[in-house]
Motif scaffolding. Structure first.
Motif, short mmCIF file in Angstrom:
data_model
loop_
_atom_site.label_atom_id
_atom_site.label_comp_id
_atom_site.label_asym_id
_atom_site.label_seq_id
_atom_site.Cartn_x
_atom_site.Cartn_y
_atom_site.Cartn_z
N PRO A 86 0.66 -1.43 0.15
CA PRO A 86 0.29 -0.10 -0.12
C PRO A 86 1.05 1.68 0.02
N GLU A 87 1.91 1.75 0.77
CA GLU A 87 3.16 2.02 0.66
C GLU A 87 3.62 2.76 -1.00
N GLU A 111 0.41 4.37 -2.82
CA GLU A 111 -0.04 5.41 -2.09
C GLU A 111 1.18 6.31 -3.17
N ARG A 158 -2.60 13.81 1.25
CA ARG A 158 -3.84 13.72 2.10
C ARG A 158 -4.66 13.14 1.52
N ALA A 186 -3.37 9.63 0.04
CA ALA A 186 -3.31 8.75 0.83
C ALA A 186 -4.29 7.84 1.29
N ALA A 187 -6.04 9.20 1.99
CA ALA A 187 -6.54 8.22 2.40
C ALA A 187 -7.95 7.55 0.96
N THR A 221 -5.99 5.70 -1.44
CA THR A 221 -5.22 4.39 -0.85
C THR A 221 -5.45 3.66 -0.19
N ASP A 222 -6.58 4.04 1.02
CA ASP A 222 -6.72 3.41 2.20
C ASP A 222 -7.63 3.56 2.26
N LEU A 223 -8.13 3.34 1.51
CA LEU A 223 -9.54 2.58 1.01
C LEU A 223 -9.37 1.44 -0.53
N ALA A 231 -6.46 0.19 -0.78
CA ALA A 231 -5.04 -1.43 -0.28
C ALA A 231 -6.39 -1.50 1.47
N ARG A 267 -6.29 -0.52 4.48
CA ARG A 267 -5.54 0.25 5.33
C ARG A 267 -6.12 0.39 6.35
#
Length: 192
Positions: free
Chosen positions: A84-85, A88, A180, A183-184, A186-188, A190, A192
């Motif tokens: 995930p990193e 992102e 940001r 990043a959000a 990517t969180d969705l 992946a 995370r």
């Protein structure tokens, strides 16, 4: 029709510059000739009509937006294991690379508007946009990065609109940091 591919590319690039600066109404053969720094009448020797010029610009736009082969190869060589990193970082880098190409995005917006009224422009732009999307989906699938094909389409739409919003109406997202938001996203994708 004149067949000098380098000159045709220069004229298509000039058309993109004129579209971005003056809009579709300002796109004339004379304006393209001036922008390209060629003798008057050159563009009309290369393109049968304005629709042909717009179609060529629609086909050329993604060549300009795509990173060069050396950049793509360097990214592939330096990519660590999928995570995930990494997703992102790559989305953020893509956003920043594309966000600075304002001329290309403004011209693309003008072409999209012209596509509403001109079926031949719609066909050319749809073909290039569809091919670009399919390349993105295939590259993502091959990379092993998190996210399904549908996720890639959602990321494509989100990044595209983030660029357009910041380019056309930056005050709408005032107070929201693009990094940001990515990043959000990517969180969705992946989980995370």
């Amino acid at each position: 029709m004149v067949q000098n591919p380098e000159r045709r590319t220069v004229l298509a690039d000039a058309a993109i510059e004129v579209l971005a600066r003056d809009g579709a109404r300002g796109l004339t053969f004379r304006a393209v000739d001036r922008e390209a720094g060629v003798p008057a009448g050159t563009a009309s020797n290369y393109f049968a009509n304005r629709n042909a010029l717009l179609t060529q610009a629609a086909e050329r736009i993604h060549v300009r937006l795509r990173p060069d082969d050396a950049t793509i190869a360097a990214m592939a060589r330096s990519r660590p294991a999928p995570s995930p990193e990494v997703l992102e970082r790559e989305l953020t880098a893509m956003y920043h690379r594309l966000a600075v190409q304002q001329i290309d995005y403004l011209a693309l917006l003008e072409l999209r508007l012209e596509a509403i009224r001109r079926p031949e422009i719609r066909a050319a732009l749809t073909a290039t946009m569809r091919a670009n999307l399919e390349q993105n989906v295939a590259a993502h699938r091959e990379s092993g990065l998190p996210g399904s094909d549908v996720d890639v389409v959602l990321m494509y739409l989100a990044l595209s609109w983030l660029i357009i919003e910041n380019l056309t109406l930056p005050g709408v997202l005032e107070g929201y940091d693009a990094d940001r938001l990515i990043a959000a996203l990517t969180d969705l994708v992946a989980g995370r």
